[in-house]
Design a protein around this motif. Structure first.
Motif, PDB file in Angstrom:
ATOM      1  N   MET A 118       0.816  -1.208   0.000  1.00 39.32           N
ATOM      2  CA  MET A 118       0.000   0.000   0.000  1.00 39.32           C
ATOM      3  C   MET A 118       0.854   1.265   0.000  1.00 39.32           C
ATOM      4  O   MET A 118       0.431   2.301  -0.540  1.00 39.32           O
ATOM      5  CB  MET A 118      -0.956  -0.012   1.191  1.00 39.32           C
ATOM      6  CG  MET A 118      -2.041  -1.074   1.092  1.00 39.32           C
ATOM      7  SD  MET A 118      -2.936  -1.104  -0.501  1.00 39.32           S
ATOM      8  CE  MET A 118      -3.778   0.478  -0.460  1.00 39.32           C
ATOM      9  N   ALA A 119       2.036   1.204   0.564  1.00 42.14           N
ATOM     10  CA  ALA A 119       2.946   2.345   0.452  1.00 42.14           C
ATOM     11  C   ALA A 119       3.294   2.589  -1.005  1.00 42.14           C
ATOM     12  O   ALA A 119       3.363   3.733  -1.469  1.00 42.14           O
ATOM     13  CB  ALA A 119       4.209   2.087   1.273  1.00 42.14           C
ATOM     14  N   ASP A 120       3.490   1.513  -1.751  1.00 47.65           N
ATOM     15  CA  ASP A 120       3.767   1.611  -3.186  1.00 47.65           C
ATOM     16  C   ASP A 120       2.548   2.143  -3.940  1.00 47.65           C
ATOM     17  O   ASP A 120       2.656   3.003  -4.820  1.00 47.65           O
ATOM     18  CB  ASP A 120       4.154   0.222  -3.713  1.00 47.65           C
ATOM     19  CG  ASP A 120       5.040   0.291  -4.949  1.00 47.65           C
ATOM     20  OD1 ASP A 120       5.555   1.382  -5.271  1.00 47.65           O
ATOM     21  OD2 ASP A 120       5.221  -0.756  -5.589  1.00 47.65           O
ATOM     22  N   VAL A 121       1.364   1.634  -3.588  1.00 49.08           N
ATOM     23  CA  VAL A 121       0.127   2.072  -4.234  1.00 49.08           C
ATOM     24  C   VAL A 121      -0.111   3.561  -3.984  1.00 49.08           C
ATOM     25  O   VAL A 121      -0.467   4.320  -4.902  1.00 49.08           O
ATOM     26  CB  VAL A 121      -1.066   1.238  -3.721  1.00 49.08           C
ATOM     27  CG1 VAL A 121      -2.397   1.839  -4.195  1.00 49.08           C
ATOM     28  CG2 VAL A 121      -0.942  -0.209  -4.185  1.00 49.08           C
ATOM     29  N   MET A 122       0.091   4.003  -2.756  1.00 47.11           N
ATOM     30  CA  MET A 122      -0.136   5.405  -2.401  1.00 47.11           C
ATOM     31  C   MET A 122       0.898   6.324  -3.034  1.00 47.11           C
ATOM     32  O   MET A 122       0.685   7.536  -3.141  1.00 47.11           O
ATOM     33  CB  MET A 122      -0.142   5.547  -0.877  1.00 47.11           C
ATOM     34  CG  MET A 122      -1.287   4.787  -0.223  1.00 47.11           C
ATOM     35  SD  MET A 122      -1.176   4.664   1.573  1.00 47.11           S
ATOM     36  CE  MET A 122      -1.758   6.287   2.045  1.00 47.11           C
TER      37      MET A 122
END
Length: 424
Positions: free
Chosen positions: A379-383
């Motif tokens: 999710m860090a990558d997605v955000m």
């Protein structure tokens, strides 16, 4: 017998939690201080983002600190059923996502030098009935051919060498995975996140999240925070204004007992491989040996939420199941008994993405140790703009019919499972 989590009772406190009020501006507010939230905070901090993590209770004190301590590959539901439902390509993708999740946990432990007693012993799924073993054989053939060659079927002629019990007819061994001390892992992950600049706030239950211009205003029990992005990582928590998520998950109770320390020779006789174990029944049990030579034994003793002092009733059910499986432990003292909530989705697969502008990841359905940690990184990558990194992006997530947030139907589901276990 303590009605407390063994993991939390024997873990170091998270001394890096912030003492001051919740206030100011951050790039990202993470709601939930379990493995998802801590992993995301660490990964976002590595990217240079300012991050605040708000938890309604203790950091790592929810599902992340109240589970069975297993970290294994393999989807939460049966692979053959998943393949029949979604097709080979999608089912294999789900399986690989769980394998990648185990690798993420092992990498973080190694790179951040987290002292959590991790051992890679794999998982053995045990067939409780003869036809369960026949199904495991069929499933193993599919898994071996399509997605994971490092598995082994263990027949009844060899199963007693793995588990010294008359209860099983064979098993499926998946070697990729292991076990660890959940409390120490949470503390290590929290320290790693703080080392990357994250601020952690305990006892900061969120009461509202409102869009304000191009950002969000988050009201909590300890103050007000403004953030440009928000990640909801609450899992099965019943705190806060998160009804949309609660209507899509059933918070099923899972209960655990832990014995007194047992002699090494006794454990060598019962469980020489020291693996993670789970049984094939719907009302299944799972067990393993702790770092200090106790036997941890858990399962869905009752379809209800965890609430003291009623957890003791679940503990008595589990102790009876333990003795039935291992009669030689009838004299073993039970030192700990506790319960936790599993954020069960209808298809037992996680969900992650965006809703009303807020990012979210949850619904791990009993496999949260590895998947929560992995999805925090994802999710860090997605955000950061890489939506394709999310393996669950194409899964829709309808509400459970008739579910308004309070799981009134759980006793009915439990009764159905108990009846089905008799005949299946």
């Amino acid at each position: 017998m303590k009605l407390d989590s063994y993991w939390l009772d024997t873990a170091p406190a998270v001394t890096a939690a912030s003492e001051g009020p919740v206030e100011g501006w951050v790039d990202v507010a993470v709601i939930g201080g379990g493995f998802t939230g801590l992993s995301a905070a660490f990964a976002l901090g590595k990217r240079g983002a300012t991050v605040a993590v708000l938890d309604a209770g203790r950091i790592g004190g929810g599902a992340s600190g109240r589970n069975g301590g297993q970290c294994n590959t393999g989807v939460a539901q049966d692979y053959a059923a998943l393949r029949a439902q979604f097709g080979t390509e999608r089912a294999a993708g789900c399986y690989r996502a769980y394998a990648a999740a185990v690798e993420t946990v092992e990498r973080l432990i190694r790179e951040e030098r987290i002292d959590c007693d991790y051992v890679a012993t794999g998982k053995l799924k045990l067939a409780s009935k003869p036809h369960h073993f026949a199904h495991l054989e069929q499933t193993a053939e599919l898994i071996h051919r399509e997605v994971d060659a490092d598995i082994e079927v263990i027949g009844r002629d060899r199963i007693r060498r793995e588990v010294d019990s008359d209860s099983f007819y064979g098993g499926l061994l998946q070697r990729h995975g292991g076990q660890m001390h959940m409390g120490r892992f949470a503390a290590g992950l929290a320290n790693a996140a703080v080392g990357r600049g994250a601020r952690l706030f305990e006892h900061a239950a969120v009461t509202s999240i409102d869009k304000e211009g191009g950002a969000y205003r988050i009201e909590s029990a300890r103050g007000t925070l403004h953030a440009r992005q928000v990640l909801i990582a609450t899992g099965p928590s019943r705190h806060g204004p998160f009804g949309w998520y609660r209507r899509r998950m059933a918070p099923v109770g899972s209960f655990i007992v832990v014995t007194e320390p047992l002699a090494a020779e006794r454990l060598d006789q019962l469980l020489p491989g020291r693996r993670s174990y789970t049984t094939s029944r719907l009302m299944h049990n799972y067990f393993r040996v702790t770092p200090d030579s106790r036997l941890l034994f858990g399962g869905r003793a009752r379809f209800t939420a965890s609430e003291q002092p009623s957890d003791a009733r679940s503990g008595r059910i589990l102790q009876a199941n333990l003795v039935q499986m291992f009669p030689s432990l009838a004299d073993a003292r039970i030192d700990y008994c506790w319960g936790g909530l599993v954020d069960l989705t209808a298809d037992r697969l996680p969900r992650a993405g965006q809703h009303d502008g807020l990012y979210f990841s949850m619904g791990y359905s009993g496999h949260g140790t590895q998947m929560a940690t992995h999805m925090g990184q994802v999710m860090a990558d997605v955000m950061d703009g890489n939506a394709a990194a999310n393996p669950w992006r194409e899964f829709d997530w309808p509400a459970i019919p008739g579910h308004t947030g309070k799981p009134w139907f759980l006793p009915l589901v439990g009764a159905y499972y108990q009846i089905k276990d008799v005949f299946y």
